[in-house]
Design a protein around this motif. Structure first.
Motif, short mmCIF file in Angstrom:
data_model
loop_
_atom_site.label_atom_id
_atom_site.label_comp_id
_atom_site.label_asym_id
_atom_site.label_seq_id
_atom_site.Cartn_x
_atom_site.Cartn_y
_atom_site.Cartn_z
N GLN A 1 -2.94 28.96 -0.25
CA GLN A 1 -1.54 28.27 -0.29
C GLN A 1 -0.48 29.57 -0.37
O GLN A 1 0.47 29.68 0.43
CB GLN A 1 -1.08 27.42 -1.24
N GLN B 1 2.14 30.86 2.59
CA GLN B 1 3.55 30.92 2.40
C GLN B 1 4.21 32.45 2.84
O GLN B 1 4.91 32.54 3.55
CB GLN B 1 3.88 30.81 0.82
N THR C 1 4.08 32.61 6.58
CA THR C 1 5.33 31.91 7.07
C THR C 1 6.65 32.70 6.90
O THR C 1 7.24 32.78 7.70
CB THR C 1 5.29 30.50 6.23
N ARG C 2 6.68 33.35 5.84
CA ARG C 2 7.86 34.24 5.55
C ARG C 2 7.87 35.34 6.49
O ARG C 2 8.95 35.88 6.86
CB ARG C 2 8.01 34.70 4.10
#
Length: 78
Positions: free
Chosen positions: A56, A60, A63-64
């Motif tokens: 996870q 994240q 994605t950033r």
């Protein structure tokens, strides 16, 4: 100074590497910063190498990293 991490990570092209390397030869404060960042990177690699990041967290971070910000300016002609 803003290129030290890119230099340490091998992310600079050859001309930028050479410019930074030459700068470090003539700038003791930057050499100090470089050596400190090199030590920090080494410590992080040793400390974090034994465990992979949770799935996870990796998602994240990716994605950033991949988010692109686009701004549009509208001008009205009079």
């Amino acid at each position: 100074m803003d290129q030290i991490y890119a230099y340490l990570d091998g992310e600079l092209d050859r001309p930028a590497q050479e410019r930074l390397k030459n700068h470090l030869l003539d700038c003791p404060p930057c050499v100090d910063e470089y050596e400190r960042d090199l030590l920090l990177k080494s410590l992080l690699q040793r400390s974090c190498a034994c465990e992979p990041a949770p799935t996870q967290l990796r998602a994240q971070i990716m994605t950033r990293i991949s988010v692109t910000v686009t701004s549009v300016e509208v001008r009205r002609s009079h």
